[in-house]
Design an enzyme around this catalytic site. Sequence first.
Site, PDB file in Angstrom:
ATOM      1  CG  ASN A  97      -8.250  -8.549  -9.665  1.00 46.15           C
ATOM      2  OD1 ASN A  97      -7.610  -7.592  -9.252  1.00 46.15           O
ATOM      3  ND2 ASN A  97      -8.173  -9.751  -9.112  1.00 46.15           N
ATOM      4  CG  ASP A 134      -3.411  -7.852  -5.588  1.00 44.88           C
ATOM      5  OD1 ASP A 134      -4.187  -7.339  -6.414  1.00 44.88           O
ATOM      6  OD2 ASP A 134      -3.759  -8.774  -4.824  1.00 44.88           O
ATOM      7  CD  GLU A 138      -7.592  -6.866  -3.754  1.00 44.93           C
ATOM      8  OE1 GLU A 138      -7.878  -5.650  -3.817  1.00 44.93           O
ATOM      9  OE2 GLU A 138      -6.684  -7.375  -4.437  1.00 44.93           O
ATOM     10  CG  ASN A 190      -3.936  -8.293  -9.521  1.00 42.53           C
ATOM     11  OD1 ASN A 190      -4.698  -7.547  -8.929  1.00 42.53           O
ATOM     12  ND2 ASN A 190      -3.631  -9.502  -9.070  1.00 42.53           N
TER      13      ASN A 190
END
Length: 301
Positions: A120, A231, A34, A178
């Site tokens: 996030n 995402d 990520e 997100n």
Amino acid sequence: MKQNDYEVHDARFRSLIQANAPLEKIAGDCLWTEGPAYFPAWDMLVWSDIPNNRMMRWAPGMGVGVFRINANFSNGNTRDHEGRLVSCEHGRRCISRTEHDGSVAVLVSHFEGRRFNSPNDLIVDSQGTIWFTDPDYGIMSDYEGFRADGELGGCHVYALARGEREARRVADDFVKPNGLAFSPDESRLYIADSGASHVEGGPRHIRVFDVEGGVLRNSRVFIEMSNGMPDGFRVDEYGNVWSSAADGVHCYSPQGELLGKILLPEVVSNLTFGGLNRNRLFITATSSVYSVYVGVRGAGR
């Protein structure tokens, strides 16, 4: 029509890609990659391997190495105006900044006296304000953070002005906010809602807001994801939105039209433009990191 690693839905997509540029796997052996962030001063990519609680790095000619261990389950990463790494941490439930001397400072960890869920993803605008999302993925289990109860009664979006210690809430009607990104002129802010990950029939779309004086107005759905859910994503110099998806990277026009896809063998989590000309797309996908040169540059500095 499919061509190599591309799926063309609109003829305009052909000018945005390099059809002869191969999709390269530059890293593997992670659990969930990520938060890719590119640093031009070192021609280096940094990303998070969340369940392994580490950050990794890659540079041409040097290959892959560990950037930081015990990384507080970092997720999203970006650069600020001074070239410093700014990160979302699930472990400490905060936004942190890595200073030039290597020390790591917590910029904000609470809103109105209560702890964030698990920040996030984040971006820094032209004024130095940090915009970030705060779903609860990092406190739902001990896999990507530490299981805990939320204190804020929901999952929201925040902004932290440069030099400030208190964030302000800018959106409070998301299920699981997100990824996020600005249009090139920062007049619009795009924010993903991946609520379908844990809520049956939940959202799997990107919303767009008009930005007026730091306030978000006129919310509307920009796109509904056709495969998986959005995402992380980024915007190119022409305002096209390049989003993560289950089958690769989906590219949308500023009007929300699907132009094409870059097909990958793993579920994509996030991406960023990098390379010295900002024309190299770095893609984090499940256990691996990929790169591909494209025919357009990423927006921003």
